[in-house]
Design an enzyme around this catalytic site. Structure first.
Site, short mmCIF file in Angstrom:
data_model
loop_
_atom_site.label_atom_id
_atom_site.label_comp_id
_atom_site.label_asym_id
_atom_site.label_seq_id
_atom_site.Cartn_x
_atom_site.Cartn_y
_atom_site.Cartn_z
CD GLU A 193 13.83 0.65 8.47
OE1 GLU A 193 14.33 1.79 9.00
OE2 GLU A 193 14.48 -0.44 8.43
CD GLU A 239 10.47 12.42 11.73
OE1 GLU A 239 9.13 12.00 12.00
OE2 GLU A 239 11.17 12.01 10.87
CE LYS A 251 -2.42 3.42 2.47
NZ LYS A 251 -1.60 4.27 1.67
CB CYS A 272 13.44 9.08 8.15
SG CYS A 272 14.34 7.96 6.93
P1 NAP Z 1 2.55 8.14 7.98
O1 NAP Z 1 1.56 9.20 8.15
O2 NAP Z 1 3.04 7.32 9.04
O3 NAP Z 1 2.19 7.51 6.74
C1 NAP Z 1 2.88 6.25 6.19
C2 NAP Z 1 2.14 5.17 5.52
O4 NAP Z 1 1.09 4.87 6.27
C3 NAP Z 1 1.21 5.83 4.28
O5 NAP Z 1 1.11 4.80 3.35
C4 NAP Z 1 -0.17 6.07 5.10
O6 NAP Z 1 -1.09 6.25 3.97
C5 NAP Z 1 -0.32 4.84 6.03
N1 NAP Z 1 -1.10 4.82 7.01
C6 NAP Z 1 -1.55 6.13 7.59
N2 NAP Z 1 -2.55 5.56 8.59
C7 NAP Z 1 -2.52 4.27 8.67
C8 NAP Z 1 -3.44 3.52 9.40
N3 NAP Z 1 -4.10 3.67 10.38
N4 NAP Z 1 -3.29 2.16 8.99
C9 NAP Z 1 -2.37 1.73 8.05
N5 NAP Z 1 -1.61 2.73 7.46
C10 NAP Z 1 -1.86 3.99 7.59
O7 NAP Z 1 3.99 9.05 7.59
P2 NAP Z 1 4.30 9.71 6.16
O8 NAP Z 1 3.91 11.23 6.93
O9 NAP Z 1 3.62 9.62 5.19
O10 NAP Z 1 5.85 9.67 6.32
C11 NAP Z 1 6.56 10.58 6.86
C12 NAP Z 1 7.25 9.76 8.23
O11 NAP Z 1 8.06 8.32 7.66
C13 NAP Z 1 8.28 10.59 9.10
O12 NAP Z 1 7.94 10.50 10.27
C14 NAP Z 1 9.60 9.92 8.30
O13 NAP Z 1 10.59 10.02 9.45
C15 NAP Z 1 9.39 8.35 8.35
N6 NAP Z 1 10.17 7.50 7.60
C16 NAP Z 1 10.93 6.83 8.19
C17 NAP Z 1 11.88 6.05 7.14
C18 NAP Z 1 13.03 4.90 7.89
O14 NAP Z 1 13.55 4.31 6.97
N7 NAP Z 1 12.89 5.01 9.21
C19 NAP Z 1 12.12 6.31 5.91
C20 NAP Z 1 11.16 7.35 5.50
C21 NAP Z 1 10.11 7.90 6.22
P3 NAP Z 1 -1.72 7.44 3.51
O15 NAP Z 1 -0.85 8.04 2.61
O16 NAP Z 1 -3.05 6.83 2.53
O17 NAP Z 1 -2.28 8.16 4.77
#
Ligand code: NAP
Length: 485
Positions: free
Chosen positions: A255, A386, A180, A289
């Site tokens: 991650e 962040e 997804k 991240c």
């Molecule tokens: P996010 O809001 O957690 O969303 C990530 C993914 O999760 C999206 O596909 C989102 O779908 C989905 N999601 C949201 N709510 C969900 C739920 N209740 N159940 C299942 N899936 C759900 O994060 P983001 O804002 O896209 O990304 C930024 C974050 O990612 C930052 O905190 C960053 O540090 C972290 N990150 C970490 C790494 C690493 O390797 N450690 C790498 C890159 C990014 P929708 O888009 O449809 O809402």
């Protein structure tokens, strides 16, 4: 400008080898963050579509896991070649929905291909053990098997490579996947379906479902056929998915968020530190991240570092990622800009000084000025939150002990960086920092050969390196008795 007819821009989901819409016909609009124009729609899938994808993945898993590692490696090599043959088109698609500069997007797509190639090879090195037996008439084997159907959920900031780090090892290990992608950047995710189909992966081995995050997430975490959840995204959602996956005791890899410190000691090479700082801070407009969230600079070098950092920051060219020479694109959406504005306002109210930038860019939309703030202090929100934007807060420190303590004073533990020319200090500080990734005199360290993953609330498990395939394998102990030896 990419046409809707672009080969890779699919407005359908890839389930069991078929391109299909949502059952309800509902769609989600995808917006170009540089223009704020809608570029197309993708299906708003939910539980039923996800369940069908899981069932398709489970069906093919039984034959896919029996293929040889060599066969899977050959298909993955073909996938690598297909990505590289289409690097420009895939990068353009990525810029359209995500906003990063084209050169960075090309780099990301190249990285995706590199992960696929790496795991094509690692799949051929999944070794077991023959263990010395405590019984004379028995022998002990330890074997590794693919875990099963994998649910993969990825974020918008690296819409191509975050999927590569999951699809590559899963397929190499003999698992099948239901992925997804993030709703803001679904096309780069769906492009993996186009590529998998063209390369000839069996129907159902790779499924891509877009739509309601909570519905798709609930089905992936609750369905007992899914044996592993691999997630890249925020710590908040990661914790939720871990709780939900506990119901059927799935394996999880997480991650999650970061809060990277970047330490500069008096004995550092300032030019080199600033060069590293620019990459570690402003890449992807600060939306990674592993982006530096906090600069800690020792008193004796503070003013010189700030002056040079501000000078380099001022030179950054901001604009649409498709324009020549642009180094910083827009932020992903209005919400992201508001969050950055809030954090900057909070820092100013607590004594922060804006040296350069500090507000929305004259280009309007979701563009934000590359920003440097001095006199940062631990009571500011950005000490723990962040920023996910092009803002560089610079803290001042006296000695090594204080620097390491401040750097570790966070619930996160993903990436950290420090600059010093003292070898003893390099080891002391490296051993003191509680982070999964450490860059010493380097500002960008991600590579397919090394294990990527965080400590503390930044996650569980590793992606990349020889460790990256382990999470997709189950270890089986076999005792062969009655050998009459
Ligand atoms: P996010 O809001 O957690 O969303 C990530 C993914 O999760 C999206 O596909 C989102 O779908 C989905 N999601 C949201 N709510 C969900 C739920 N209740 N159940 C299942 N899936 C759900 O994060 P983001 O804002 O896209 O990304 C930024 C974050 O990612 C930052 O905190 C960053 O540090 C972290 N990150 C970490 C790494 C690493 O390797 N450690 C790498 C890159 C990014 P929708 O888009 O449809 O809402």
């Amino acid at each position: 400008m990419l046409k809707k007819t672009s080969h890779f821009m699919r407005e359908a989901n890839f389930i069991g080898g078929e391109w299909v819409g949502a059952d309800s016909g509902a769609t989600i609009e995808v917006v170009n963050p540089a223009t704020l124009q809608t570029i197309g729609t993708v299906p708003k899938g939910g539980r039923a579509e996800t369940r069908r994808a899981i069932e398709a993945a489970e069906t093919v898993f039984h034959s896919w896991k029996k293929t040889s590692a060599d066969h899977r490696a050959k298909l993955l090599r073909k996938l690598h070649d297909a990505i590289m043959d289409n690097q420009d088109a895939l990068a353009e698609l990525l810029v359209m929905e995500q906003g990063k500069p084209l050169a960075e997007a090309k780099g990301e797509v190249g990285m995706s291909a590199a992960y696929v190639l790496w795991f094509a090879e690692e799949g051929r090195r999944i070794y077991g053990d023959v263990v010395p037996s405590p019984w004379a008439d028995r022998r002990i084997l330890v074997t590794k098997e693919p875990t099963g159907v994998v649910g993969a959920i990825t974020p918008w900031n690296f819409p191509s490579s975050m999927l590569a780090r999951k699809l590559g090892p899963a397929l190499a290990a003999g698992c099948t996947v239901v992925a997804k992608p993030a709703s803001q950047t679904p096309y780069s995710g769906l492009a993996w379906g186009v590529l998998a189909e063209e390369v000839g992966f069996p129907k159902g081995a790779v499924n891509i479902v877009t739509g309601s995050a909570s519905e798709i997430g609930d089905e992936l975490t609750e369905n007992p056929l899914v044996r592993k959840i691999t997630f890249t995204g925020s710590t908040e959602i990661g914790k939720l998915l871990m709780q939900k996956a506990a119901g059927t005791v799935k394996k999880v890899s997480m991650e999650l968020g970061g809060n990277a410190p970047f330490l500069v000691f008096n004995d550092a090479d300032v030019e080199r530190a600033v060069q590293g700082a620019m990459i570690a801070k402003y890449r992807n407009a600060g939306q990674t991240c592993v982006c530096t969230n906090r600069f800690f600079v020792q008193e004796g070098i503070y003013d010189r570092f700030v002056e040079k950092l501000a000078e380099a920051t001022n030179k950054l060219k901001v604009g649409s990622g498709l324009e020549d020479g642009v180094q910083q694109g827009p932020l992903i959406d209005e919400g992201a800009v508001r969050k950055v504005e809030e954090l900057v306002a909070d820092a100013i109210s607590k004594g922060g000084q804006i040296i350069t930038g500090g507000k929305r860019h004259a280009l309007g939309g979701t563009f934000f000025e590359p920003t440097v703030i001095t006199e940062a202090s631990p009571k500011m929100r950005l000490m723990e939150e962040e920023i996910f934007g092009p803002v560089a807060p610079v803290f001042r420190f006296k000695d090594e002990e204080e620097a390491v303590a401040m750097a570790n004073d966070t619930s996160f533990g993903l990436a950290c960086y420090f600059y010093t020319s003292d070898l003893g200090r390099a080891f002391r500080v490296m051993e003191g920092l509680r982070y999964g990734l450490v860059g010493i005199n380097e500002g960008m360290i991600t590579t397919v050969e090394a294990p990527f993953g965080g400590f503390k609330e930044s996650g569980l498990g590793k992606e990349g390196g020889h460790q990256g395939i382990e999470d997709y394998l189950d270890t089986k102990y076999v005792c062969i008795g009655g050998l009459g030896l």
